[in-house]
Design an enzyme around this catalytic site. Structure first.
Site, short mmCIF file in Angstrom:
data_model
loop_
_atom_site.label_atom_id
_atom_site.label_comp_id
_atom_site.label_asym_id
_atom_site.label_seq_id
_atom_site.Cartn_x
_atom_site.Cartn_y
_atom_site.Cartn_z
CG HIS A 184 16.73 -134.76 -55.83
ND1 HIS A 184 16.88 -133.43 -55.51
CD2 HIS A 184 16.08 -135.32 -54.79
CE1 HIS A 184 16.35 -133.21 -54.32
NE2 HIS A 184 15.87 -134.34 -53.86
CE LYS A 187 10.81 -131.33 -46.57
NZ LYS A 187 11.71 -131.93 -47.55
NE ARG A 220 18.98 -137.92 -47.74
CZ ARG A 220 18.45 -136.75 -47.43
NH1 ARG A 220 18.88 -135.65 -48.01
NH2 ARG A 220 17.48 -136.67 -46.53
CB SER A 262 16.80 -129.58 -51.39
OG SER A 262 16.67 -130.52 -52.42
#
Ligand code: PNS
Length: 175
Positions: A19, A43, A93, A131
């Site tokens: 990040h 989530k 990514r 994360s």
């Protein structure tokens, strides 16, 4: 794009070096970059509260004078309109991110054609980071050193181990 306000939205639970890498890239391109933490996520229960995540991000982004930290709820496009942002920054990514990001970018474009999504690639060394993986690895006793800023490592330690000293770990080296 020095006249452009951009939003870098996300859950940031917790912020990772990936990040921060993207924040640095965004801060170099845009006039102002607002790192915006999403309030209600689907989530599941977050590890860190929105306040904790904002505090971590505020401390971590202090070196960049054109970066601000905020939180939002509801539609991202409405938040963007409210703060006068013309661009959304998202990181990709790997190819596996592309489908989800494409859907979001196109839906956001449908909702607000004036808002442009801009994708950037994080440094390769962070391209496998998320994360969720950081939380998994840390909660199972693995090292996340070099993958999150030291401040986040400390906060993870406080949250997960209640601040107790870490138990001595076997190195795993064969004798
Ligand atoms: O880092 P994340 O968790 O993948 O970020 C997802 C985020 C915050 C960008 C996305 O969930 C979002 O924008 N939520 C706000 C609600 C919204 O606008 N939904 C429609 C987007 S197509």
């Amino acid at each position: 794009m020095k006249g452009v306000v951009a939003i870098y939205p996300g859950s940031f639970d917790p912020p990772t070096n990936g990040h921060l890498d993207l924040i640095e890239r965004g801060a170099n391109i845009f006039g102002k970059l607002v790192v915006a933490v999403l309030h209600n996520t689907e989530k599941g229960a977050p590890l860190f509260s929105v306040t904790e995540r904002k505090e971590m991000l505020t401390a971590l982004t202090r070196p960049w004078k054109n970066v601000a930290v905020d939180s939002f709820e509801g539609l991202l496009v409405d938040y963007a309109r409210r703060i006068g942002a013309r661009a959304l920054l998202r990181g990709i990514r790997a190819i596996s991110d592309y489908e989800y990001e494409l859907q979001m970018a196109l839906m956001n474009r449908k909702l607000e054609p004036q808002l442009e999504t801009i994708f950037m690639l994080p440094a390769e060394k962070y391209s496998y980071l998320s994360s969720r993986l950081i939380k998994d690895v840390f909660q199972l006793g693995g090292s996340v050193r070099g993958l999150v800023p030291p401040l986040v490592e400390e906060k993870l330690h406080d949250k997960v181990n209640g601040g107790r000293p870490k138990p001595a770990r076997k190195t795993g080296n064969r004798q």
